[in-house]
Design an enzyme around this catalytic site. Structure first.
Site, PDB file in Angstrom:
ATOM      1  N   ASP A 152       0.561   7.705   3.716  1.00 57.00           N
ATOM      2  CA  ASP A 152       1.506   7.050   2.827  1.00 57.00           C
ATOM      3  C   ASP A 152       1.142   7.478   1.405  1.00 57.00           C
ATOM      4  O   ASP A 152       0.043   8.012   1.162  1.00 57.00           O
ATOM      5  CB  ASP A 152       1.411   5.533   3.015  1.00 57.00           C
ATOM      6  N   ASP A 209       2.243   5.639  -2.209  1.00 60.30           N
ATOM      7  CA  ASP A 209       1.913   4.537  -3.121  1.00 60.30           C
ATOM      8  C   ASP A 209       1.020   3.521  -2.425  1.00 60.30           C
ATOM      9  O   ASP A 209       1.346   2.999  -1.360  1.00 60.30           O
ATOM     10  CB  ASP A 209       3.192   3.845  -3.596  1.00 60.30           C
ATOM     11  N   ASP A 240      -1.098   1.569   3.755  1.00 64.44           N
ATOM     12  CA  ASP A 240      -1.570   0.257   3.282  1.00 64.44           C
ATOM     13  C   ASP A 240      -0.589  -0.873   3.552  1.00 64.44           C
ATOM     14  O   ASP A 240      -0.866  -2.021   3.201  1.00 64.44           O
ATOM     15  CB  ASP A 240      -1.838   0.311   1.772  1.00 64.44           C
TER      16      ASP A 240
END
Length: 226
Positions: free
Chosen positions: A13, A15, A171
């Site tokens: 991922d 950001d 996240d």
């Protein structure tokens, strides 16, 4: 992990996983708030919402606005963010060392994000990662986005890798849902952005990691799936 110390194919991922973009996002929403004669937000107020996307950040910045009004803010948000991109944030500590370790080991890595592809491409160029990143899938690249598995499966195919031989690092719960649906081992990046009531231990990730530097240890990575 045959053929090297690390997995041969790693997808990330963006950001909250590779990139600490919260400062850029804060600058964006505070310009929007200034236009509306509102005081600036603090980083700690916005940070938990960053991985949820522009809609969630607009909702956090303007909680009294209705759904239609917040939807109308999205083009403004994206236009301002494009101007602030890379001016305030940067890679999390040890991310650069991790990417270099993967490359030195002969592994390849790519990015699967829900950020629009054109913005993700600009981020990669700003970081001088555009040639190191071997595949980029944005939130608008395909007909589906995470938590649907299609973006991860597409990235694996582009890299000629079986999903079970890849690892996805993210996240947000949607990252782990997408990895599970794709049959791909996953790493929960606990250093990223989460709301206070998020319970990452319940997401079903294979490995939970506190800091990027921990992944410099090959033993911290999940095993491939059959």
């Amino acid at each position: 992990m045959s053929g090297g110390r690390f997995p041969r194919t790693v997808l990330f991922d963006l950001d909250g996983t590779l990139l600490d973009s919260a400062p850029d996002m804060l600058a964006t929403v505070n310009r929007m708030r200034e236009r509306r004669a509102r005081p600036p937000m603090r980083l700690e107020e916005l940070r938990p919402h960053v991985s949820k996307g522009a809609r969630a950040m607009s909702a956090a910045a303007f909680p009294d606005a209705d759904l239609a009004a917040r939807q109308d803010m999205i083009p403004e948000f994206l236009a301002i963010y494009r101007e602030e991109l890379g001016r305030h944030g940067g890679p999390f500590e040890d991310v650069e060392a991790l990417l270099q370790a993967l490359e030195d080991d002969g592994a390849v890595w790519g990015v699967v994000t829900n950020k629009p592809e054109y913005l993700a491409s600009e981020v990669l160029r700003a970081l001088d990662w555009q040639f190191r990143c071997k595949v980029l899938v944005g939130g608008d690249s395909l007909a589906e986005r995470k938590p649907h598995p299609l973006p991860l499966l597409h990235a694996a195919r582009a890299l000629e890798a079986e999903p079970g031989a890849c690892v996805y690092v993210g996240d947000d719960e949607r990252d782990i849902q997408a990895a599970r649906a794709a049959g791909m081992p996953s790493v929960v990046a606990l250093w990223g952005y989460r709301l206070g009531d998020d319970l990452p231990q319940d997401w079903g990730g294979d490995v939970l990691v506190d800091r990027p530097g921990e992944l410099l240890d090959p033993a911290r990575w999940p095993a491939r799936r059959a």
